[in-house]
Every structure is written in structure tokens, then in C-alpha cells.
Design a protein around this motif. Structure first.
Motif, PDB file in Angstrom:
ATOM      1  N   GLY A 387       0.809  -1.219   0.000  1.00 54.96           N
ATOM      2  CA  GLY A 387       0.000   0.000   0.000  1.00 54.96           C
ATOM      3  C   GLY A 387       0.840   1.266   0.000  1.00 54.96           C
ATOM      4  N   THR A 388       1.957   1.246   0.749  1.00 55.42           N
ATOM      5  CA  THR A 388       2.834   2.416   0.777  1.00 55.42           C
ATOM      6  C   THR A 388       3.412   2.692  -0.604  1.00 55.42           C
ATOM      7  N   ALA A 389       3.837   1.628  -1.297  1.00 56.08           N
ATOM      8  CA  ALA A 389       4.410   1.792  -2.641  1.00 56.08           C
ATOM      9  C   ALA A 389       3.381   2.382  -3.602  1.00 56.08           C
ATOM     10  N   CYS A 390       2.137   1.923  -3.499  1.00 56.06           N
ATOM     11  CA  CYS A 390       1.076   2.464  -4.361  1.00 56.06           C
ATOM     12  C   CYS A 390       0.787   3.920  -4.032  1.00 56.06           C
ATOM     13  N   MET A 391       0.777   4.277  -2.751  1.00 51.01           N
ATOM     14  CA  MET A 391       0.528   5.665  -2.371  1.00 51.01           C
ATOM     15  C   MET A 391       1.628   6.580  -2.904  1.00 51.01           C
ATOM     16  N   LEU A 392       2.872   6.129  -2.843  1.00 54.50           N
ATOM     17  CA  LEU A 392       3.972   6.933  -3.383  1.00 54.50           C
ATOM     18  C   LEU A 392       3.846   7.117  -4.890  1.00 54.50           C
ATOM     19  N   GLU A 393       3.298   6.125  -5.594  1.00 56.26           N
ATOM     20  CA  GLU A 393       3.106   6.273  -7.032  1.00 56.26           C
ATOM     21  C   GLU A 393       1.993   7.273  -7.342  1.00 56.26           C
ATOM     22  N   ILE A 394       0.944   7.284  -6.512  1.00 54.01           N
ATOM     23  CA  ILE A 394      -0.123   8.276  -6.704  1.00 54.01           C
ATOM     24  C   ILE A 394       0.414   9.684  -6.454  1.00 54.01           C
ATOM     25  N   SER A 395       1.140   9.868  -5.369  1.00 53.25           N
ATOM     26  CA  SER A 395       1.677  11.201  -5.066  1.00 53.25           C
ATOM     27  C   SER A 395       2.650  11.657  -6.151  1.00 53.25           C
ATOM     28  N   ARG A 396       3.412  10.711  -6.724  1.00 55.17           N
ATOM     29  CA  ARG A 396       4.320  11.078  -7.819  1.00 55.17           C
ATOM     30  C   ARG A 396       3.539  11.576  -9.035  1.00 55.17           C
ATOM     31  N   ALA A 397       2.462  10.846  -9.405  1.00 56.46           N
ATOM     32  CA  ALA A 397       1.672  11.232 -10.580  1.00 56.46           C
ATOM     33  C   ALA A 397       0.949  12.556 -10.347  1.00 56.46           C
ATOM     34  N   PHE A 398       0.352  12.730  -9.164  1.00 50.35           N
ATOM     35  CA  PHE A 398      -0.326  13.983  -8.851  1.00 50.35           C
ATOM     36  C   PHE A 398       0.675  15.138  -8.784  1.00 50.35           C
ATOM     37  N   GLY A 399       1.781  14.884  -8.074  1.00 49.47           N
ATOM     38  CA  GLY A 399       2.773  15.943  -7.896  1.00 49.47           C
ATOM     39  C   GLY A 399       3.376  16.403  -9.206  1.00 49.47           C
TER      40      GLY A 399
END
Length: 769
Positions: A387-399
Motif C-alpha cells: 500500500g505504501t508503494a502504491c501511495m507513493l506512485e499516486i503522489s508522484r503522478a499527482f505531484g
């Protein structure tokens, strides 16, 4: 003699003066207009922006940019060391996440620290369970730690098997097998099998309930210690040869760790944040486990179970350890006895939450919160690092979109990495205890992923009923993995359909992860997502849960080698967050909520209505039915009003959005439920005692169970009446939340008469309202 004559007026001069004056006026107007125009244009642009809807192109950009490769990179780092809550490795991971969010372009990041009572095993004095002869000679002791099966499984800082907060101590006695260690198991032992566990050590298998409840029941029924193990019947269902590293099932050396505490948040500062300035209770005065408890492997459990004396277990109690005839005990053959040694210690240590924010362009004071916990019992490749890895990918795409100036959400998005969830949802509770008033007033929804991927069978969702539609809509936009084809919605519907409608199944969210304080304490609508194993297999959780074998190797060779399932969860999670943060009208469905309550009330009636109405003084569902009808009507009227409203008025939009956001808060009972001050959701809090009941208003089901178990039930019946009334009031409050702003009076009667005694005149006056 005559004076000087006045000069005659000149028409030309008057005209010139007039023209000059007019020109000055025009120029002044033009200058004023020109100087005010940028402000007016900016105001008009801002007004238009406030009324615009979501940008569909943003979804495409986000989905296209999300990659399996970066998710894999994040997971590899996160699983490189054990990262138990309160350890240096947890601080390193917190710093890593903050650094990534800073790089990704989030507007602000910070680390929030709390000092919490945590629990640890002693490496220099490991916990053991022994078999002793009658002269105290040791003939067997359990393994200190799990064996490495695949090279690289044992990474730095491996955590020894233990149950957090188990009482330290050394106990000896006869052994009794208690099945799953549930209240009904102990009752069956006493009432049907004539076995009393008082003064004995119990051995129970994991599954069918929370391990902390097993410890609690063992203590209630008089056991002096408890041993827990994972039986192959539940965790290696195809046999002990079909296990990791070839499959996802538990090998004979695996041990499930986990806490056994029955409170949430720091035990020493219940209800208040564990900050440096906070008063702390003494450890001896708080609710902590009362007996030593230790988990062991099923290889080790076999040594005890093979020696148990007594009758064979009743139907449904036998596990599947090869070579074992399951007996109850008490006692081991050959005059052997069991010694349980637990050397755990408790210590106040720092726990860190990491918070990253993308500020909203128009409504920065409204939040969509994305959360996942960071700590693990060892390497945590599934729980929680997937879940942490997926959250970091979302923040990367949004950011990336924010940093490039391509998009900024209407409302603020908060990313939060929680600390010490495994110890009892510590980080999330402390944060809500500190910031709960603000969060409750401003938050649209909380979106949680604990374990992103625990299997490859189907999507699985827990959610507030008002958010079901948001999840369905997002799942229809996201393609499933290439192996499945179609959309996530298609596979989900095929493999996990609802019984009543042609939709996939969603479980109503209650407890189990960091969403708990959001939904149960402050009433924020919540969602929890996962890609799941085949639930028809009957395994409790996934078989390698909380073991040393939750490694990067497990994911890359067994669970999700291509990381396509991680990508699916990331995309659905991202699309839900984008929708909630960007749409003009918040997509909360109040009528779906009313429908869910109605079906739950019908279930409650089916179970208890006849018993209630059979009393000499009947208890009816009339008030609940009336207020539920009122709530349903108010929900329908609100959605019709939204349909018909002038959506070019940003103040009207803000007003109805606030009503939608605050609906869930109306179901919060400020005093909490009986004996559970931090279970405040009247509708969806789980039952405290009536574990078989999993529907709405479980507090009433608890009261009815108390009636059934009481020799003199009048006091329990009064509590039933009390909470039937509170349930009706809660529905009434929720209905009022959805009504027009001028509806703040009870309109049950056309005219209500009140007689008020006037203290000074001793005269009754009728007042008509």
C-alpha cells in the motif's frame, strides 16, 4: 461720470470650457475603468473557475503516467529492512517518504511525532514454550525465530515472534486445546465438555476473530497463559507440502506476530494526543493484557498437540497438522507439563506520521485524505508496504501535474503515512485526537489502503454507503490486469457480486485499519481498497500474514510478479481521490446510505421484533421506522434540490456540499457506546459482544444478547428501550442535516402546546409555537 462697462460673455469660451470639462470627465472614467478592469477580470475569472467542473483529461494523464516499475522500486526499498513501529528503521522510512514527497512536488510536507507506549521482545531473553517432565527436565522448547527458506528471506533487524503487550511472566501448568479461543469455544468447553481452564495454559489456533479477543477470553475463563498458532486447516489448505516459496500458503516454520491490545491509540493517554505535555496514566492503571501470550509455528504446535490427553475434540474443532489426533486435554501424556515464558517489555517510544499536502486551488480548506500505515512486524511486503508503494506512485503522478502547472485539484489532497498501526492504530488515533475537530469539519472523505495486494483474484472494497457510487464509477474507468481483461468493475462483478442488485459487493466499513478513528470517532466517510485472494478458499487473511516470509521475494515470485495488480489498485485509488477533490458537487449519495440503513433495520426486526413486542410493555420499531422514513425523504429531497439548483451560484454549491459532507457526522454519538467511548458511530459500530451480528445498530443487538443471557433481564430491557430511542433520534438528526437551512424546528404537529409554570406569579400560561 460713467464706470467701466462689463465685458460681454463669449459663447466660444463657454463651449471650450464645457468641452474640456467633458473630456476630463470621459478621461477620468476611462482611466477608472482601465484601472479597475484587471481586478474585475480577475474576479470574473475566479468566479468562472469556482463554477467549473472536473477536467476529464486529468484522469487520462494520471493513469497514463502511473507505472509498475516505480511501484516495484518503492517496494524494494521499503522491504529492505524490518521496520517495526518505534524503531530507528521506522524513522528512516519516515524520512524516505518525506524526501520523496518533497521531490515529487507536494506543496508542503512534515513529520508529526507522538510518544506512545509500545511493546517489544527481548533478543537476549527470547520467549519460549517448553515441555517439561515431572522432575522439571526440559524435553522440548519452541524455536527462537523462523527458519530462512529462500536465501535473502532473513534480512537485517528481523523481529522475533511475539504478541505485543502480552504480559511478561513465567507460568507452568496443564495444557487445554480451546479451538479458536472464542467466547463460544470456552463456553462449549465448560457447558458441554465439562472442561474448566482455570489455572491451566490454553492453546488456540489463529482465525475466526482478533487475537486480542482470544487472550481476553482466555483470561476471563481463568487460563494463566495462552499459546497461539496457525493451523494448516486455515493457513495451508492444500497440505503442508504446498506452501511458500512455491505458493502463498504458510510453511511449518511460519509464525504470525501481532498485538493483543483491546484499546486503540496510546494506552496511557486515551482520548488525548500523546504529546510531550500530555498527562499519562500509570501503566498499572490502564487496560493491558493480563496473562502471558506467545505465538508459535505449527511445526512446534505439533509437539504439544500430539501429547494432549483427554477426549477427542468435537466436530469442527480438529485442525490438519499431519500425525495429530486432536484432543482437548487437560494435560500431556507421560506426566509432562507445559511452561510458558514471556519476556516482553513495554516502553514509551516516538512514533511518526508523515503528512504531505497538495493545496486546493479553490477550496483549500476542504480535504480529501489518502492514507496508509508504514510500520510492519518484519519486512511487510504485503502489509503494509504494498500500500505504501502504491501511495507513493499516486503522489508522484499527482505531484508531477502540479509541478508542471498542468493541474491543481479544487480541494486539498493530504497524503498521510501512519506510524505504529500494527500496535493498535496508534498513529491515526493520535492524529485524530490532536486534530479531530478540524478534520471533522473540513474532510470530504478518508481513502485508505492498508494492503494493496494480498492476492490476484478480485478487487475488494469496504466503504461508507454514501461512497459506493464513487468506487463503482472509478472501477469502470480502470482497465483490469491483462490476464483478466475488461475493467476492474467487470472482473469484480463476475467474481464478487452482490446478492440484491447487479453490482459488485462492497462491505460496509467498520474497523480493522487506520480508517477506524475517521469513521468511528469523528464520522468521516471512508473507503478501504485491496486486490484480494479468492475468499471462497476460507483462509483467514492471507496465509503468510505477519510472518518473516512477507518479503520482496514473495511479491515478485508468487503474489504479483508483474506488479499489474498494484497498478490497478493505484489507479482506482487515484481516480477516487481525483473525483472527490475535483467535482463541483461532492459525489456523496445520501439515498444509498438510507437504503443501506433500511436493509439493516429489516434484519434487526427479523431477529428481534417478535421478542420485543411479546413483552408486557412492548417495544416497537415505530419511532425508528418514522425517523428512517424522514431521513430517506430528506435524502431524496436534497438530491432533487441539487439537481434543480442554480449551479452558477458558488455559495449555493458550497452550502449543499457542506450538507453532504456533514451527513455522516450526524450518526456520531458524542458519549460513545456503552463501555466503548471511542466507538461513537451509532449505525455502523461493530457489536461489542454479539459477534454473530454484523449489521446496523449493533448496540441494540448487544443489548438483546444481554437480555437473553440475564436471569433478571429488566435492567437490560431498559437499555434496549434507551438505545432504540437513541437510534431514532440519530436518524432524526441526520435528516435535519440534509434539510433546508431554515428547518430547525420539529413539525410533527401543526400546533404544539406547552404549559410553562411561571415561578414568580404561579400562573400557567399557554404558549403556542
Amino acid at each position: 461720470m460713467g464706470g467701466r462697462r462689463a465685458a460681454p460673455s463669449t459663447p466660444k469660451l463657454s463651449v471650450v470650457v464645457f468641452i474640456v470639462g467633458l473630456a476630463c470627465l470621459v478621461v477620468g472614467i476611462l482611466i477608472g475603468w482601465a484601472s479597475s478592469r484587471p481586478k474585475q477580470d480577475a474576479f470574473d475569472d475566479r468566479w468562472k473557475e469556482a463554477l467549473k467542473g472536473e477536467d476529464d483529461d486529468v484522469t487520462d494523464k494520471i493513469l497514463r503516467d502511473m507505472k509498475t516499475g516505480t511501484i516495484k522500486e518503492y517496494l524494494k526499498y521499503l522491504t529492505s529492512k524490518a521496520h517495526l513501529g518505534g524503531t530507528d528503521e521506522q524513522i528512516e522510512n519516515a524520512a524516505y517518504i518525506k524526501e520523496k514527497w518533497d521531490e515529487q512536488g507536494l506543496d508542503s510536507t512534515r513529520i508529526v511525532r507522538y510518544n506512545i507506549l509500545l511493546s517489544y521482545p527481548r533478543r537476549d531473553q527470547p520467549n519460549h514454550v517448553y515441555i517439561l517432565l515431572d522432575n522439571n527436565t526440559e524435553v522440548f522448547r519452541t524455536a527462537v525465530e523462523e527458519e530462512e527458506i529462500v536465501e535473502g528471506d532473513k534480512l537485517p533487524n528481523a523481529v522475533l515472534p511475539f504478541n505485543a503487550y502480552a504480559k511478561a511472566g513465567l507460568v507452568e501448568g496443564d495444557l487445554v486445546y480451546v479451538n479458536y479461543g472464542r467466547a463460544e469455544d470456552f463456553q462449549q468447553l465448560e457447558n458441554e465438555l465439562g472442561i474448566n481452564v482455570t489455572g491451566k495454559i490454553a492453546i488456540a489456533r489463529y482465525g475466526k476473530g482478533f487475537r486480542g479477543e482470544k487472550a481476553k477470553q482466555a483470561h476471563i475463563y481463568g487460563a494463566i497463559g495462552l499459546i497461539l498458532y496457525s493451523d494448516p486447516a486455515d493457513y495451508a489448505i492444500y497440505g503442508v507440502d504446498e506452501v511458500y516459496p512455491d505458493t502463498m500458503f504458510l510453511p511449518g516454520t511460519g509464525v504470525q506476530r501481532g498485538n493483543i491490545i483491546t484499546v486503540q491509540g496510546d494506552p496511557l493517554t486515551q482520548g488525548y494526543p500523546a504529546k510531550d505535555y500530555m498527562f499519562r496514566d500509570d501503566e498499572k492503571d490502564v487496560t493491558l493484557p493480563q496473562i502471558p501470550v506467545q505465538p508459535i509455528s505449527y511445526n512446534d504446535a505439533k509437539e504439544f498437540l500430539m501429547l494432549l490427553k483427554g477426549k477427542e475434540v468435537p466436530e469442527g474443532w480438529a485442525g490438519k497438522i499431519p500425525g495429530v489426533t486432536y484432543r482437548i486435554g487437560p494435560g500431556l501424556s507421560g506426566n509432562r507439563k507445559v511452561k510458558l515464558e514471556v519476556n516482553n517489555y513495554n516502553e514509551i517510544r516516538p512514533v511518526h506520521n508523515v503528512v504531505g499536502i497538495i493545496k486546493g486551488s479553490l477550496e483549500p480548506d476542504r480535504y480529501v485524505i489518502i492514507g496508509n500505515h508504514r510500520d510492519a512486524w518484519n519486512y511487510g511486503s504485503l502489509d503494509p508496504s504494498s500500500g505504501t508503494a502504491c501511495m507513493l506512485e499516486i503522489s508522484r503522478a499527482f505531484g508531477k501535474l502540479v509541478k508542471n502547472g498542468e493541474w491543481r485539484p479544487r480541494r486539498s489532497i493530504l497524503f498521510i503515512s501512519w506510524g505504529a498501526e500494527e500496535y493498535g492504530i496508534m498513529g491515526a488515533y493520535e492524529w485524530i485526537e490532536e486534530f479531530g475537530k478540524t478534520v471533522a469539519a473540513r474532510t470530504i472523505a478518508y481513502l485508505n489502503v492498508d494492503i494493496a495486494v494480498s492476492g490476484n483474484h478480485t478487487f475488494r472494497v469496504r466503504a461508507s454507503p454514501s461512497l459506493f457510487d464513487v468506487v463503482y464509477d472509478a472501477s469502470k474507468k480502470i482497465p483490469d490486469t491483462p490476464d483478466h481483461g475488461g475493467t476492474v468493475f467487470d472482473t469484480w462483478l463476475e467474481r464478487n457480486p452482490r446478492d440484491d442488485v447487479n453490482l459488485p459487493s462492497i462491505t460496509t466499513i467498520r474497523t480493522g485499519s487506520d480508517f477506524r478513528p475517521f469513521i468511528m470517532v469523528i464520522g468521516v466517510p471512508s473507503i478501504d481498497l485491496r486486490y484480494e485472494r479468492d475468499m471462497s478458499l476460507g483462509t483467514p487473511s492471507y496465509p503468510l500474514y505477519h510472518t518473516m516470509y512477507e518479503t520482496f521475494n514473495l511479491v515478485t515470485t508468487v503474489i504479483d510478479p508483474t506488479f499489474q495488480h498494484h497498478l490497478v489498485v493505484s489507479r482506482v485509488w487515484a481516480e477516487i481521490a481525483r473525483t472527490l477533490s475535483d467535482t463541483l458537487i461532492v459525489p456523496i449519495n445520501c439515498t444509498a446510505y438510507a437504503d443501506r440503513i433500511r436493509s439493516g433495520v429489516e434484519n434487526l426486526k427479523e431477529l428481534y421484533q417478535d421478542k420485543m413486542e411479546a413483552r408486557e410493555k412492548p417495544i416497537t420499531f415505530d419511532a425508528i421506522d418514522a425517523q428512517l422514513a424522514k431521513f430517506s425523504a430528506a435524502a431524496a429531497e436534497l438530491h432533487q434540490r441539487i439537481h434543480d439548483m442554480d449551479k452558477t451560484d458558488p455559495f449555493a454549491v458550497r452550502s449543499v456540499n457542506d450538507q453532504l459532507i456533514l451527513m455522516e457526522r450526524a450518526f456520531i454519538e458524542p458519549q460513545g457506546l456503552p463501555g466503548r467511548p471511542f466507538h461513537r458511530h451509532m449505525v455502523f459500530s461493530p457489536a461489542a459482544n454479539n459477534k454473530a451480528y454484523r449489521d446496523t445498530f449493533a448496540v441494540i443487538a448487544d443489548m438483546m444478547l444481554a437480555v437473553e443471557n440475564s436471569d433478571n433481564p429488566e435492567a437490560e430491557w431498559k437499555e434496549v428501550e434507551r438505545y432504540m430511542a437513541i437510534a431514532a433520534f440519530t436518524l432524526d438528526s441526520a435528516a435535519t442535516t440534509l434539510m433546508e437551512v431554515d428547518v430547525l424546528a420539529n413539525d410533527d404537529d401543526d400546533v404544539t402546546q406547552y404549559k410553562v409554570e411561571m415561578a414568580l406569579s404561579n400562573v400557567f400560561v399557554e404558549i403556542k409555537i
